[in-house]
Write an enzyme that holds these catalytic residues in place. Structure first.
Site, PDB file in Angstrom:
ATOM      1  N   TYR A  29      -2.120   0.087  10.663  1.00 42.94           N
ATOM      2  CA  TYR A  29      -2.066  -0.362   9.270  1.00 42.94           C
ATOM      3  C   TYR A  29      -0.763   0.074   8.610  1.00 42.94           C
ATOM      4  O   TYR A  29      -0.117  -0.699   7.896  1.00 42.94           O
ATOM      5  CB  TYR A  29      -3.266   0.212   8.524  1.00 42.94           C
ATOM      6  CG  TYR A  29      -3.386  -0.236   7.089  1.00 42.94           C
ATOM      7  CD1 TYR A  29      -3.574  -1.579   6.762  1.00 42.94           C
ATOM      8  CD2 TYR A  29      -3.335   0.695   6.045  1.00 42.94           C
ATOM      9  CE1 TYR A  29      -3.703  -1.992   5.439  1.00 42.94           C
ATOM     10  CE2 TYR A  29      -3.472   0.295   4.726  1.00 42.94           C
ATOM     11  CZ  TYR A  29      -3.643  -1.050   4.423  1.00 42.94           C
ATOM     12  OH  TYR A  29      -3.762  -1.447   3.113  1.00 42.94           O
ATOM     13  N   SER A  64       0.869  -1.178   0.000  1.00 38.70           N
ATOM     14  CA  SER A  64       0.000   0.000   0.000  1.00 38.70           C
ATOM     15  C   SER A  64       0.896   1.215   0.000  1.00 38.70           C
ATOM     16  O   SER A  64       2.079   1.133   0.389  1.00 38.70           O
ATOM     17  CB  SER A  64      -0.869   0.002   1.266  1.00 38.70           C
ATOM     18  OG  SER A  64      -1.492   1.251   1.474  1.00 38.70           O
TER      19      SER A  64
END
Length: 246
Positions: A145, A132
């Site tokens: 995250y 990501s």
């Protein structure tokens, strides 16, 4: 006659994983779909002529059993992952952080370790990590995250160094804003209004199919070409914190 190449896709029951399975099947791969949701992957496997295996990537015994059964593997797409919560570091729940670490980091580790012998045996293997843009840049409310995806990014970078000279490529794709099935809903614990706000006013966030297209391109390059890191964002997103909302 050349033997059909085999691609294993984790988290293939929905979103980017499902789109990737469809796209790789269209590219001629024998696709092995893995996920926890048996019904979904079995239906998709039937649709694309692939194979379904129920596997929780956080369960090492299950991963090892899968690796012993699957046979040939040319491409491993480490897609399984996800975010939970958007609390600050100060108020984050350690249980959420642990869950994110288990799937985003240890899941990649488990599958990669278990399938490296099969990938090596083909003489032309590829390990792909879906990370990501959170793997590269921090943002408020993303601590757990961000930390997990930074770790996944580091696994890919380290593995590439360690396998240098062997016939295995290590690719990382770091998507930005993707409106994929279930991601934001899971992150906000089922709160649809909060999930919708993530994409509010953004004309065209990326889709799961956009990322699947990127995956297919990277894994079908000539064997000597390694796409170390590919960052892909929608045109409306210049950075994690800079998004045009019309």
């Amino acid at each position: 006659m050349t033997e059909q190449k085999v691609a294993v896709v984790t988290g293939a029951s929905s979103g980017i994983g499902a789109a990737t399975a469809r796209r790789l099947a269209a590219e001629g791969f024998d696709v092995v779909l893995t996920a926890r949701r048996t019904e979904r992957i079995e239906a998709l496997a039937k649709e694309i002529g692939g194979r379904a295996h129920t596997v929780d990537v956080t369960d090492r015994a299950a991963v090892d059993a899968f690796a012993a059964e699957v046979g040939r593997v040319d491409v491993l797409v480490n897609n399984a992952g996800g975010a939970i919560g958007a609390e600050t570091v100060e108020h984050g729940d350690p249980a959420d952080w642990r869950a994110m670490y288990e799937v985003n980091v240890l899941g990649v580790l488990h599958m990669t370790q278990a399938l490296l012998p099969a990938l090596r045996a083909t003489g032309d293997g590829t390990v792909l990590v879906l990370s990501s843009t959170a793997a590269l840049t921090a943002y408020e409310g993303g601590g757990g995250y961000v930390a997990a995806k930074h770790a996944a990014h580091t696994i890919a970078a380290t593995l590439r160094l360690e396998l240098c000279g062997e016939p295995i490529r290590v690719i990382e794709i770091a998507p930005g804003m993707v409106k994929s099935e279930g991601f934001a809903i899971t992150r906000f614990r089922g709160d649809e209004s909060k999930a919708a706000a993530v994409y509010a006013g953004v004309a065209e966030p990326l889709t799961s199919e956009d990322i699947a297209d990127t995956v297919a391109w990277t894994v079908t390059r000539p064997s000597h070409v390694n796409i170390d890191l590919l960052v892909v964002r929608p045109r409306a997103q210049a950075a994690n914190h800079k998004v045009h909302r019309g």
